[in-house]
Design an enzyme around this catalytic site. Sequence first.
Site, PDB file in Angstrom:
ATOM      1  N   ASP A   1      37.356 113.665  -0.385  1.00 23.74           N
ATOM      2  CA  ASP A   1      36.944 112.429  -1.045  1.00 23.74           C
ATOM      3  C   ASP A   1      35.440 112.207  -0.951  1.00 23.74           C
ATOM      4  O   ASP A   1      34.776 112.706  -0.039  1.00 23.74           O
ATOM      5  CB  ASP A   1      37.686 111.230  -0.456  1.00 23.74           C
ATOM      6  CG  ASP A   1      37.509 111.090   1.051  1.00 23.74           C
ATOM      7  OD1 ASP A   1      37.540 112.135   1.746  1.00 23.74           O
ATOM      8  OD2 ASP A   1      37.337 109.951   1.532  1.00 23.74           O
TER       9      ASP A   1
ATOM     10  N   GLU B   1      38.628 110.378   4.265  1.00 28.02           N
ATOM     11  CA  GLU B   1      37.706 110.249   5.399  1.00 28.02           C
ATOM     12  C   GLU B   1      36.733 109.098   5.192  1.00 28.02           C
ATOM     13  O   GLU B   1      36.363 108.398   6.147  1.00 28.02           O
ATOM     14  CB  GLU B   1      36.936 111.563   5.594  1.00 28.02           C
ATOM     15  CG  GLU B   1      36.137 111.650   6.897  1.00 28.02           C
ATOM     16  CD  GLU B   1      34.737 111.055   6.822  1.00 28.02           C
ATOM     17  OE1 GLU B   1      34.109 110.869   7.879  1.00 28.02           O
ATOM     18  OE2 GLU B   1      34.266 110.777   5.691  1.00 28.02           O
TER      19      GLU B   1
END
Length: 396
Positions: A78, A143
């Site tokens: 991400d 994350e």
Amino acid sequence: MAKNNDEVIDRLREYLKIPSVHPDVDYSGCVDFLKEQANSLDLPVVVFEFAPQKPIVVITWEGSQPDLPAILLNSHMDVVPVYEEHWTYPPFEAVLTDDGWIYARGSQDMKSVGMIHLEAIRRLKNTGVVLKRTVHASFVPDEEIGSDEGMNLFSQSEEFKKLNIGFALDESYPSMDDVLVAYHGERTCRQIQVTCRGTPSHASLLLPEKTAGEKLYYMIDKLMKLRETEKKKVTSLEKMGSVTTINLTVIEGGVQVNVLPEELSASFDVRIAPDVDHDEFDKMIQSWCDEAGEGVSFKYYTKNPRIAPTKVDDSAVFFTAIKQSLDKMDVKLSCSICPGTTDARFVRKQGIPAINLTPINNTPMLLHAHDERIHVDRYREGIHVMENILEAVANA
């Protein structure tokens, strides 16, 4: 000058073009791309899903002694949101300029590192190198929003335990000079809200008892004086992880400007340094609440447990292997405590040593910034560095 026919750079750009951006990330493009990479490497790949639409991709290169504890190369898929109007080039087109810069969200944080992991595996495998230890390259979600449904769940799973991880590598940040930055631990996040209650009344009065505002002033003063003491210890960003940071982030309460409020609150983001006793820190905050007056209390938004840093002394086999491999390449390394948080904390929580290391130097640090970019020469050099590190730790 940038080359247009470089497969290594093409693979990085293809990954960077996948808009796995918050909020509402669709990871399917990343999963498909990583499966293709595994197939091109002739390596097995599995996809776990411990929360809906939160895939975890693991590519495995089995070692010659698979019973030995394995090496984990972790990265996250991400990336943070972008403000496209502030970018020189579209952030998900991975534009390669004539002078060798790739402009893209994730080019530093941290798709480039994930691809460096895979390219290092590719180089070693293609040159016939056989490693003793099995290597797992993991690609995890979320994350950038705390990893609650990413590495947090993965690290606690039976599937993770079966990987038999003995050591992990994760991200740090690109170095702006020739010294690579490594982290061997993180501070503990303890976000708190202080609430102060008082007697509501007309704001034209000076009540004999302490008001909510006076109590809140006392608490803010105590915490900000501690902040000032810690601030004097900071000599560089690199040293930030060794001090306790305290920042006032939210103040709430009150109903009208001419009414003394019954309740006021202030919220603080606190990151406790590794050498601070957490219980004593809590007792200190509670003692200030008691001193401030009746009706003063605090609660936690976040109360993470203390996680011991990874050892980096002579007894640390894997860190020693990293250091020796860098010494052979004449690459300098600085090791400290991470000022923020990464997925490595979940690995360390399982009792597994982990080092955060982004093998990219002489690069402007643009994590989460406009015009995030990486130079192809620095990227190629990062692959070379990781290739040597991986061979060292997997044979340690």
